[in-house]
Design a protein around this motif. Structure first.
Motif, PDB file in Angstrom:
ATOM      1  N   ILE A  20       0.616  -1.229   0.373  1.00  0.00           N
ATOM      2  CA  ILE A  20      -0.059  -0.135   0.235  1.00  0.00           C
ATOM      3  C   ILE A  20       0.680   1.001   0.012  1.00  0.00           C
ATOM      4  O   ILE A  20       0.306   1.656  -0.768  1.00  0.00           O
ATOM      5  N   LEU A  21       1.839   1.356   1.072  1.00  0.00           N
ATOM      6  CA  LEU A  21       2.500   2.423   1.053  1.00  0.00           C
ATOM      7  C   LEU A  21       3.336   2.629  -0.791  1.00  0.00           C
ATOM      8  O   LEU A  21       3.486   4.020  -1.163  1.00  0.00           O
ATOM      9  N   GLU A  22       4.058   1.705  -1.497  1.00  0.00           N
ATOM     10  CA  GLU A  22       4.115   2.034  -3.056  1.00  0.00           C
ATOM     11  C   GLU A  22       3.079   2.326  -3.575  1.00  0.00           C
ATOM     12  O   GLU A  22       3.605   3.267  -4.443  1.00  0.00           O
ATOM     13  N   LEU A  23       1.239   2.044  -3.774  1.00  0.00           N
ATOM     14  CA  LEU A  23       0.441   2.795  -4.223  1.00  0.00           C
ATOM     15  C   LEU A  23       0.584   4.369  -3.463  1.00  0.00           C
ATOM     16  O   LEU A  23       0.889   5.336  -4.113  1.00  0.00           O
ATOM     17  N   TYR A  82       3.146  -0.717  14.833  1.00  0.00           N
ATOM     18  CA  TYR A  82       3.904   0.322  14.023  1.00  0.00           C
ATOM     19  C   TYR A  82       3.659   1.180  12.418  1.00  0.00           C
ATOM     20  O   TYR A  82       2.372   0.576  11.899  1.00  0.00           O
ATOM     21  N   THR A  83       3.822   2.534  12.498  1.00  0.00           N
ATOM     22  CA  THR A  83       3.684   3.086  10.758  1.00  0.00           C
ATOM     23  C   THR A  83       5.243   3.774   9.924  1.00  0.00           C
ATOM     24  O   THR A  83       5.781   3.810  10.367  1.00  0.00           O
ATOM     25  N   THR A  84       4.051   3.537   8.744  1.00  0.00           N
ATOM     26  CA  THR A  84       5.125   3.737   7.608  1.00  0.00           C
ATOM     27  C   THR A  84       4.890   5.036   6.651  1.00  0.00           C
ATOM     28  O   THR A  84       2.566   5.310   6.788  1.00  0.00           O
ATOM     29  N   SER A  85       4.889   5.626   6.564  1.00  0.00           N
ATOM     30  CA  SER A  85       4.758   6.892   6.169  1.00  0.00           C
ATOM     31  C   SER A  85       5.254   7.382   4.870  1.00  0.00           C
ATOM     32  O   SER A  85       6.589   6.501   4.640  1.00  0.00           O
ATOM     33  N   THR A 135      -0.334   6.847   4.834  1.00  0.00           N
ATOM     34  CA  THR A 135       0.162   6.335   6.090  1.00  0.00           C
ATOM     35  C   THR A 135       0.040   4.972   5.894  1.00  0.00           C
ATOM     36  O   THR A 135      -1.543   4.825   5.429  1.00  0.00           O
ATOM     37  N   SER A 136       0.375   4.131   6.229  1.00  0.00           N
ATOM     38  CA  SER A 136       0.368   2.636   6.399  1.00  0.00           C
ATOM     39  C   SER A 136       0.405   1.723   7.269  1.00  0.00           C
ATOM     40  O   SER A 136       1.911   2.169   7.679  1.00  0.00           O
ATOM     41  N   HIS A 137      -0.476   1.863   8.323  1.00  0.00           N
ATOM     42  CA  HIS A 137       0.025   0.852   9.716  1.00  0.00           C
ATOM     43  C   HIS A 137      -0.478  -0.371   9.946  1.00  0.00           C
ATOM     44  O   HIS A 137      -1.451  -1.112   9.293  1.00  0.00           O
ATOM     45  N   TRP A 182      -4.789   2.332   6.625  1.00  0.00           N
ATOM     46  CA  TRP A 182      -4.238   3.082   5.757  1.00  0.00           C
ATOM     47  C   TRP A 182      -5.643   3.788   4.778  1.00  0.00           C
ATOM     48  O   TRP A 182      -5.825   3.383   4.885  1.00  0.00           O
ATOM     49  N   ALA A 183      -4.342   5.050   4.609  1.00  0.00           N
ATOM     50  CA  ALA A 183      -5.657   5.672   4.630  1.00  0.00           C
ATOM     51  C   ALA A 183      -4.103   7.352   3.856  1.00  0.00           C
ATOM     52  O   ALA A 183      -3.185   7.492   3.991  1.00  0.00           O
ATOM     53  N   TYR A 184      -4.803   7.855   2.844  1.00  0.00           N
ATOM     54  CA  TYR A 184      -3.846   8.824   2.173  1.00  0.00           C
ATOM     55  C   TYR A 184      -5.486  10.364   2.281  1.00  0.00           C
ATOM     56  O   TYR A 184      -6.739   9.316   1.999  1.00  0.00           O
ATOM     57  N   SER A 185      -5.460  11.305   2.379  1.00  0.00           N
ATOM     58  CA  SER A 185      -6.728  12.422   1.850  1.00  0.00           C
ATOM     59  C   SER A 185      -6.197  13.300   0.990  1.00  0.00           C
ATOM     60  O   SER A 185      -5.714  12.902   0.382  1.00  0.00           O
ATOM     61  N   THR A 186      -7.159  13.983   0.736  1.00  0.00           N
ATOM     62  CA  THR A 186      -7.260  15.322   0.262  1.00  0.00           C
ATOM     63  C   THR A 186      -5.760  16.262   0.467  1.00  0.00           C
ATOM     64  O   THR A 186      -6.399  17.039   0.031  1.00  0.00           O
TER      65      THR A 186
END
Lengths: 486, 486
Positions: free
Chosen positions: A226-229, A258-261, A277-279, A308-312
Motif C-alpha cells: 500500500i505504501l508503494e501505491l 508500527y506506522t510507515t509513511s 500512512t500505512s499502519h 492505511w489512508a490518504y486524504s485530500t
C-alpha cells in the motif's frame, strides 16, 4: 504570454490558465497591438475583480497559498472555521487519483464498503491508547431536532473502532481471512490549531483501508504494498517527491504496532508533511475487539491487522510544491484541462482567417517553464503527447532538485540547531529512544513550532559503528529525518 | 438445483448464489448420489449457521426483507439504531449506478464538488418552509472533545442551505450561468419512524445536484432530463418499473416550486415508494439567498434553480421487487458476479476428469426462473451474453406484470377504500386540492398508515370532461396515483 482568455472574460479566474499545461495559440501570437490590448485589459480586470495574486510565493508563503487555492477556484472558504468547499477543479484531481488507487486495490482483492459516520461512546473508547490520541478532536452529536439524545454520539475521526466490532463478528475461521475492506468517506477532527485548506481541516475526504490477516507476514507485506501505491500517487500523479520510511514510537498511529509513511517537504515553509500512512496495527485492536479465529490446525488465534489512508491533503501538498507567482501549476496527469487552444485576434484582423489558421499553425507555451515552441501541424498530436510527458517529468525533477537542496546532514546538536534555523530537512543519526525525541521537542519549542522526527527512511545511508546520536550522544541506531512539520 | 458451494464452504452465505445470475455446472450434474449428498450437507449447514431464510416473502414481508439483506451480506445491522453497514455487495451495485449516472451528468456539463457536512444554524434557517420540513430530523453537534461549541452546528440533511450562500457569491452576471454542480456524499436525517435498511435510515449515501439558470425554460428542461436518468437507473439497471410524474403540493419538496419523481411500487407490502426526485426550486431560494445576476440586457434578475437526488434507497427497492424465497435476485447489469462455474463432484468420481469436462460440457441454471439448459461449448460466450440480456429483460417484464396487476382504477370513495384495503396502487381522478388530500389522509388513518398521493403521472389517461374527483366529488382535474407509501 498574456492570457487572452482573461481579457475576453473578466469573470474567469486569473488562475484559470494554471489549469492548462500547454497553451496553444493560433494566429498572430506576437502581434504587438494584440499584446498591448490584452495587457491593458488584464490589468483592468485584476483591479476590478482582485483575481490576481497579491503576494509572491517567496515573500509570504501562507498568504500566497491561500490566494492560490482560492483564486485558482479550488477552494472556497466556508462560514464554519476549518471547513472548506472543494470546488470542481479540486474534485477532478481527487477523482483522477481515486480512479487509479481504487483500481489498484481492487486488483489486490480489497473490496469497498461503507460504515456509518457515527460511533457510540462505548465502542469509541474501547482501545485506550487510540482514544487518547483522538479524544480531544472528536465532535459529538447530542441533539436531534429539539430533543436531547439519550447518549451522545461521536462522529468518526477514523473508523477502527467503528469497524472492528464487526470484524470480530464476521471472522470465525481461517477461511474468513484475509478480510480486506476499504471505504471512501469523510471524517471529522475538530482541531483548533491553524486550519489550512487541504492540509489541516475539520472535515476531510479520504480512503481508509482496514485489513485482517492470519499471519504477521501477510500484514507486513501489505503495509509496504500500500505504501508503494501512496508513493505512486505522489510521485507519478502529483509529481511530488516523497520519502518512504517508518515513524518513531512517539509519532506512530495511536494504538498501532508500527506506522510507515510517505513524507513530503515544502521548501518554502521549511516544513515536512506526512503525505499518507500505512499502519500495521499488530494484534492490539484484535485483543480489545476480540477478533479471533480458528486456525488451520483448529487452534484459537488472533488476527493481525493493518489500516492505511490518504486524504485530500495530497492536493494541498501538490499546490504548495508546484505553484508559482502566477498561481497554480498542475501536473498533466491530474489536470482536468491539459491544453487550451487560443485563437489570437487583433484589431482589424480577419477573425475567420485566424480561426482557420488555428488548424494549421500552432505556437505552444508550456505552463511549467513558459518555453515557447512552434509546432508543425504534421505529427501535432504525437508531439503534444511528448510535451505532456516531458512536463510531468520535469515538474517532478524540478521539485526533487529543490527538495534535495534542502536536505542537510547533522551529526551533532550544533549542526542540527543551525540547520533547523535555516528551515532544512535534517537527516541525523539517532539512538531511537522516545525520551530523546521528547527532549528534542522540548529544546526546540518556539514560535515556529518544535522539531520532531519525520521518518527513518527505508533507504538508509551507511551508519559506521561508532556513529553517535545527534541529540543524546549515545550510540546511533539509524538515520532519521527531522524537521518542523505541518 | 442444490448449490454445491454452500456444501463445500459452510461459511458462504446461503444467499451467495443469488449473486450469480447463472450457475454453470460442469460434470455429472444429475448424479443422484451427488444431489443426495449435497442436500444432506446443505441442511446441516443451514442448521449450523442459520444462513438460510426462515420466512417466505409472502408470509412476512418485513422479516423476509431483513433476512435477505443481512443473510445476503448486503447489510449488517449497527449498534446505533437506524444506521447500517453497507457491505461490499452493496457497494459494488452502488458503484455501477454511480459510474453510469456520473458519466451522464458530466456529458450535461455538470461538475462534481464537495461542500461541508456541517451547516451553521443561521444559514440552515434562512428558508422558512424548507427548515420547517427538515428541522425535526436535524442532528446537532454541540461538543468537541470535552468543550461545548459556542454555537451548535447542524449536520446536513440536504445541502440547499449549505450551498446557496456561495451561489450568491459566485454568480454575478449571465456569463456565470448556468452553474451546475453535483456532489456524492452522506446526509443525516434523524428520523424516529421505523428504520428500514436502505429504505429509511438515519445516514444514507446519495448524489445531490444543484443547478442555477438564467431562465425557467432551461430549469424546466433539466428537471425532466435528470428525471429520465433516474428512470434509466431504475428500469435499465435495476430492472424495476417506475412511474414518472409530478408530486402534489402537499408532497412536494419543502421550499420548492414543483417536484417530479419516479415512483416504484412494492406488491408484497402494497406500498408505493418515491424512487428519486427532481425538483424545480423556482426562485424561492434565490430570493432568500439573494442569488441575483445581471442579465444580457444589463438588468438585475434572479436565477431559477433545480435540485435533484437519488440515494442508496434504490438498492432496497430492487431487493424488495426481485428477491424471492431463496434470497436475493440481482439484475445482471448490477451484479458483481454474473456467472458461477461449478464443477460438480460425486463419490468415487475422477475429480480431474470432471474439471476437464467443465471446459467442454456446460449445463446452465438461471437464477431468475431456475430454467436449465445444456449449452454447447461452441458459441458459449455469445450464448451466455444473450442469456444475460434475457435475464435482465425478463426480470423487468416480470416486475412490470406484477406491478401492473396491482393497479386499480377507483372513481369514487367506495372503490378507493376497497382497493386500499386490498393494498393496491390506486389511479383515481382528482380535483388537485390540498385540503382534499389532507382529508383523504385523515379518513384513511390507521395502523397501516394513511393513504396519500404518490404522483400525477405525465402519461395521463383520457379524462372525460364530466369526470368527478374520487374524494371530493368536485370536477376532476387529473389522474393521480394514490396509496400507502414508505
Amino acid at each position: 504570454m498574456e492570457c487572452i482568455l482573461c481579457a475576453l472574460n473578466p469573470r474567469l479566474a486569473a488562475g484559470h490558465c494554471a489549469w492548462a499545461n500547454l497553451i496553444m495559440a493560433g494566429g498572430k501570437a506576437d502581434n504587438s497591438k494584440s499584446k498591448a490590448n490584452t495587457k491593458g485589459k488584464e490589468k483592468e480586470v485584476k483591479k476590478e475583480t482582485k483575481l490576481g495574486l497579491s503576494v509572491k510565493k517567496d515573500d509570504n508563503f501562507g498568504e500566497w497559498y491561500s490566494e492560490v487555492v482560492v483564486n485558482g477556484e479550488m477552494i472556497e472558504y466556508y462560514d464554519i472555521s476549518g471547513c472548506y468547499i472543494l470546488r470542481p477543479w479540486t474534485m477532478s484531481i481527487w477523482e483522477v487519483m481515486q480512479a487509479f488507487f481504487d483500481a489498484e486495490i481492487k486488483k489486490m482483492n480489497i473490496k469497498n464498503c461503507y460504515f456509518p459516520l457515527f460511533v457510540s461512546p462505548g465502542v469509541l473508547q474501547r482501545e485506550k491508547d487510540h482514544i487518547e490520541g483522538f479524544a480531544p478532536e472528536v465532535a459529538w452529536v447530542t441533539k436531534s431536532g429539539n430533543s436531547d439524545l439519550d447518549v451522545p454520539i461521536a462522529i468518526r475521526p477514523t473508523s477502527e473502532t467503528v469497524m472492528y466490532p464487526y470484524y470480530s463478528k464476521w471472522i470465525r475461521g481461517h477461511r474468513d481471512l484475509p478480510l480486506k475492506l476499504n471505504q471512501w468517506c469523510n471524517v471529522v477532527r475538530w482541531e483548533f490549531s491553524n486550519p489550512t485548506p487541504f492540509i489541516r481541516s475539520r472535515e476531510f475526504l479520504w480512503q481508509e483501508g482496514h485489513t485482517a490477516f492470519a499471519s504477521r507476514t501477510e500484514a507486513d507485506a501489505e503495509v509496504l504494498e500500500i505504501l508503494e501505491l501512496y508513493r505512486r500517487v505522489y510521485e507519478e500523479f502529483l509529481a511530488v517527491p516523497v520519502i518512504k520510511g517508518q515513524k518513531s514510537e512517539l509519532e506512530k498511529f495511536a494504538g498501532g504496532l508500527y506506522t510507515t509513511s510517505v513524507e513530503a517537504f515544502i521548501p518554502n515553509s521549511g516544513r515536512g508533511i506526512q503525505g499518507a500512512t500505512s499502519h500495521c496495527l499488530g494484534q492490539n485492536f484484535a485483543k480489545m475487539f476480540e477478533i479471533n479465529f480458528e486456525d488451520d490446525k483448529g487452534e484459537k488465534a488472533m488476527v493481525w491487522q493493518n489500516s492505511w489512508a490518504y486524504s485530500t491533503r495530497t492536493i494541498g501538498v501538490m499546490v504548495m510544491v508546484h505553484g508559482d507567482d502566477k498561481g497554480l501549476v498542475l501536473p498533466p496527469k491530474v489536470a482536468a484541462l491539459q491544453i487550451i487552444v487560443i485563437p489570437v485576434p487583433y484589431k482589424d484582423a480577419n477573425m475567420q482567417g485566424i480561426l482557420d489558421t488555428c488548424a494549421a499553425t500552432v505556437r505552444a507555451v508550456r505552463r511549467d517553464n513558459f518555453a515557447k515552441a512552434d509546432i508543425a501541424i504534421d505529427g501535432l498530436v504525437e508531439k503534444v503527447k511528448e510535451l505532456m510527458d516531458d512536463i510531468q517529468q520535469s515538474l517532478f525533477d524540478t521539485a526533487k532538485l529543490k527538495r534535495d537542496a534542502c536536505v542537510v546532514v547533522a551529526k551533532n546538536w550544533g549542526e542540527f540547531a543551525e540547520a533547523l534555523g535555516q528551515k532544512k530537512l535534517i537527516l541525523a543519526p539517532w539512538c531511537d529512544e522516545e525520551e530523546v525525541e521528547k527532549d528534542v521537542k522540548a529544546r526546540t519549542k518556539g514560535d515556529m513550532g518544535a522539531a520532531k522526527s519525520l521518518c527513518s527512511p527505508f533507504d538508509q545511508p551507511a551508519l559506521p559503528e561508532d556513529t553517535l546520536c545527534f541529540a543524546s550522544g549515545k550510540p546511533a541506531k539509524k538515520w532519521t529525518y527531522w524537521g518542523r512539520s505541518y
